[in-house]
Design a protein around this motif. Structure first.
Motif, PDB file in Angstrom:
ATOM      1  N   ILE A 157      46.327   9.785 -21.843  1.00 38.24           N
ATOM      2  CA  ILE A 157      46.767  10.585 -22.995  1.00 38.24           C
ATOM      3  C   ILE A 157      47.815  11.631 -22.632  1.00 38.24           C
ATOM      4  O   ILE A 157      48.586  12.074 -23.494  1.00 38.24           O
ATOM      5  N   LYS A 158      47.874  12.032 -21.360  1.00 44.77           N
ATOM      6  CA  LYS A 158      48.766  13.134 -20.972  1.00 44.77           C
ATOM      7  C   LYS A 158      50.232  12.921 -21.335  1.00 44.77           C
ATOM      8  O   LYS A 158      50.905  13.876 -21.744  1.00 44.77           O
ATOM      9  N   PRO A 159      50.776  11.723 -21.194  1.00 46.55           N
ATOM     10  CA  PRO A 159      52.181  11.567 -21.601  1.00 46.55           C
ATOM     11  C   PRO A 159      52.431  11.958 -23.057  1.00 46.55           C
ATOM     12  O   PRO A 159      53.553  12.335 -23.413  1.00 46.55           O
ATOM     13  N   TYR A 160      51.392  11.931 -23.860  1.00 41.26           N
ATOM     14  CA  TYR A 160      51.562  12.195 -25.293  1.00 41.26           C
ATOM     15  C   TYR A 160      51.178  13.634 -25.654  1.00 41.26           C
ATOM     16  O   TYR A 160      51.834  14.241 -26.500  1.00 41.26           O
ATOM     17  N   THR A 161      50.149  14.180 -25.014  1.00 48.15           N
ATOM     18  CA  THR A 161      49.849  15.597 -25.243  1.00 48.15           C
ATOM     19  C   THR A 161      50.952  16.467 -24.643  1.00 48.15           C
ATOM     20  O   THR A 161      51.429  17.414 -25.274  1.00 48.15           O
ATOM     21  N   GLN A 162      51.368  16.116 -23.422  1.00 48.47           N
ATOM     22  CA  GLN A 162      52.448  16.874 -22.797  1.00 48.47           C
ATOM     23  C   GLN A 162      53.788  16.568 -23.473  1.00 48.47           C
ATOM     24  O   GLN A 162      54.653  17.439 -23.587  1.00 48.47           O
ATOM     25  N   GLY A 163      53.926  15.328 -23.928  1.00 46.12           N
ATOM     26  CA  GLY A 163      55.138  14.964 -24.658  1.00 46.12           C
ATOM     27  C   GLY A 163      55.281  15.749 -25.947  1.00 46.12           C
ATOM     28  O   GLY A 163      56.390  16.113 -26.355  1.00 46.12           O
ATOM     29  N   MET A 164      54.151  16.014 -26.603  1.00 44.79           N
ATOM     30  CA  MET A 164      54.177  16.851 -27.805  1.00 44.79           C
ATOM     31  C   MET A 164      54.701  18.239 -27.466  1.00 44.79           C
ATOM     32  O   MET A 164      55.585  18.779 -28.155  1.00 44.79           O
ATOM     33  N   LYS A 165      54.177  18.827 -26.404  1.00 47.38           N
ATOM     34  CA  LYS A 165      54.623  20.164 -25.996  1.00 47.38           C
ATOM     35  C   LYS A 165      56.121  20.168 -25.697  1.00 47.38           C
ATOM     36  O   LYS A 165      56.857  21.070 -26.115  1.00 47.38           O
ATOM     37  N   GLN A 166      56.570  19.152 -25.007  1.00 40.13           N
ATOM     38  CA  GLN A 166      57.985  19.073 -24.644  1.00 40.13           C
ATOM     39  C   GLN A 166      58.870  18.881 -25.871  1.00 40.13           C
ATOM     40  O   GLN A 166      59.962  19.457 -25.956  1.00 40.13           O
ATOM     41  N   ALA A 167      58.389  18.082 -26.831  1.00 36.91           N
ATOM     42  CA  ALA A 167      59.175  17.842 -28.050  1.00 36.91           C
ATOM     43  C   ALA A 167      59.375  19.135 -28.831  1.00 36.91           C
ATOM     44  O   ALA A 167      60.470  19.407 -29.347  1.00 36.91           O
ATOM     45  N   PHE A 168      58.329  19.948 -28.906  1.00 35.40           N
ATOM     46  CA  PHE A 168      58.444  21.217 -29.628  1.00 35.40           C
ATOM     47  C   PHE A 168      59.266  22.230 -28.832  1.00 35.40           C
ATOM     48  O   PHE A 168      60.045  22.993 -29.410  1.00 35.40           O
ATOM     49  N   PHE A 169      59.105  22.217 -27.513  1.00 38.01           N
ATOM     50  CA  PHE A 169      59.891  23.132 -26.681  1.00 38.01           C
ATOM     51  C   PHE A 169      61.382  22.815 -26.793  1.00 38.01           C
ATOM     52  O   PHE A 169      62.221  23.717 -26.887  1.00 38.01           O
ATOM     53  N   LYS A 170      61.694  21.546 -26.810  1.00 34.67           N
ATOM     54  CA  LYS A 170      63.094  21.117 -26.904  1.00 34.67           C
ATOM     55  C   LYS A 170      63.749  21.627 -28.185  1.00 34.67           C
ATOM     56  O   LYS A 170      64.935  21.974 -28.198  1.00 34.67           O
ATOM     57  N   GLU A 171      62.974  21.691 -29.264  1.00 34.06           N
ATOM     58  CA  GLU A 171      63.507  22.118 -30.561  1.00 34.06           C
ATOM     59  C   GLU A 171      63.119  23.562 -30.885  1.00 34.06           C
ATOM     60  O   GLU A 171      63.104  23.956 -32.046  1.00 34.06           O
ATOM     61  N   ARG A 172      62.836  24.357 -29.850  1.00 34.31           N
ATOM     62  CA  ARG A 172      62.313  25.710 -30.071  1.00 34.31           C
ATOM     63  C   ARG A 172      63.262  26.588 -30.874  1.00 34.31           C
ATOM     64  O   ARG A 172      62.838  27.499 -31.569  1.00 34.31           O
ATOM     65  N   ARG A 173      64.569  26.327 -30.777  1.00 33.15           N
ATOM     66  CA  ARG A 173      65.535  27.128 -31.524  1.00 33.15           C
ATOM     67  C   ARG A 173      65.303  27.021 -33.030  1.00 33.15           C
ATOM     68  O   ARG A 173      65.506  27.981 -33.765  1.00 33.15           O
ATOM     69  N   SER A 174      64.915  25.842 -33.479  1.00 42.05           N
ATOM     70  CA  SER A 174      64.653  25.646 -34.907  1.00 42.05           C
ATOM     71  C   SER A 174      63.199  25.932 -35.259  1.00 42.05           C
ATOM     72  O   SER A 174      62.790  25.765 -36.408  1.00 42.05           O
TER      73      SER A 174
END
Length: 355
Positions: free
Chosen positions: A326-343
């Motif tokens: 599951i880690k690729p997806y729980t951590q992937g979620m965190k990364q996806a939101f971090f990447k778009e943190r400006r918005s």
């Protein structure tokens, strides 16, 4: 976001369909041991009883409740000037009316299998949840499109609020036993427009019954409400003074939204897990959250902690082999939101990487 999807019947998808249906188990604890209440429930569940219930919410009353639900939604977001003009409000209310009229038709047609043993009620759920999903899918998608087509994109975030308010207004017009029977259907509608459980069940057909992937999803789906509650409690402890334009994190209306949305996040994580890609989170969940963040002024601090605490909570409930899955997806979620943190409300450049 609701997308049309068909569920291929396999042992794997059937198993998840059963778990999905359990989300809509009626709350009967206050009836247990009360023979008169059990009798009332059996009468209300019979065809004549269901007809009587739906008659209380017939067209005129249904229209009034849909309008009142929209008014309450507008009041909730009154801090946003000119959210929707009158023409748009009427159009969206009209489509909400169609959603509920269809739902009540289905409720009257379906029959719950209820058994009473020793003055106690055995558990039951909405019968044939996938049939309910298919029957409502076209009209819910059109309802969703009305919000998307609005001149103000922020109205997309109001859809679940409108459904939630309308649900409460209509339930107030019913007896307690009628509420017990109809509330799961209303809950289904509110969740169906936001949570991709139907797509999770659909993708289960690609997995063998005893596969580690399916076993993980089987384990996590029933626990999602408990996980949402736990994460919400931890967030209120971490950020006791957190506020948005709607109010404090601990306010009643906000707590309902948070717990609902934490369930939604889990559904998206499991969907990505079964699809084996991050597109649903990256292309659906993150943009939707960006809309809400801008309109409601949610601080990045909350979003960052939200993702962190949720990922940790999910992983903490799994063994080491399952964590690796599951880690690729729980951590992937965190990364996806971090990447778009400006918005997503982040005002300053953040040097730290998401672990």
């Amino acid at each position: 976001m609701l997308k049309a999807s068909e569920i291929t019947k396999t042992p794997s998808s059937e198993r998840l369909l059963n778990l999905w249906a359990r989300r809509y188990t009626p709350e009967v604890s206050f009836l247990l041991g009360d023979s008169s209440s059990c009798d009332e429930l059996l009468k209300a569940a019979a065809p004549q009883g269901r007809e009587s219930t739906t008659n209380k919410l017939k067209d005129k009353m249904l229209d009034i409740n849909c309008q009142m639900g929209w008014i309450q939604t507008k009041n909730l977001y009154s801090y946003i000037p000119n959210v929707l003009d009158l023409t748009e409000a009427r159009r969206i209310t009209k489509f909400a009316f169609r959603v509920y009229r269809k739902l009540l038709e289905i409720y009257q047609q379906q029959s719950s299998k209820i058994e009473v043993e020793n003055n106690s009620l055995s558990q039951w759920v909405i019968p044939a949840v996938e049939e309910l999903a298919y029957a409502l899918e076209p009209i819910l998608i059109v309802f969703q499109e009305q919000h998307v087509a609005s001149k103000d994109w922020r109205s997309l975030g109001f859809m679940t609020s409108q459904l939630n308010f309308t649900n409460k207004l209509m339930l107030k017009r019913l007896t307690k036993v009628e509420q017990v029977l109809l509330a799961p259907y209303f809950k289904f509608v509110e969740e169906q427009v936001a949570m991709p459980w139907q797509r999770v069940c659909s993708h289960a057909a690609n997995y063998e019954l005893n596969s580690p992937e399916l076993k993980l999803v089987e384990q996590m789906m029933p626990n999602s409400p408990e996980i949402a509650q736990s994460v919400y409690r931890k967030l209120t402890e971490l950020l006791p003074n957190n506020r948005s334009r709607r109010g404090k994190l601990t306010d009643n209306g906000i707590s309902h939204s948070c717990i609902r949305d934490l369930n939604m996040f889990q559904a998206y994580i499991l969907l990505c897990f079964l699809e084996q890609n991050m597109e649903p989170i990256e292309q659906e969940l993150v943009p939707l959250c960006a809309m809400v963040v801008e309109g409601v002024e949610i601080k990045w601090e909350l979003t960052k902690n939200w993702c962190e605490v949720l990922a940790n909570e999910i992983e903490s409930r799994l063994d080491s082999a399952q964590k690796d899955l599951i880690k690729p997806y729980t951590q992937g979620m965190k990364q996806a939101f971090f990447k778009e943190r400006r918005s997503l409300g982040c005002k300053e450049e953040m040097a730290a990487e998401v672990v």
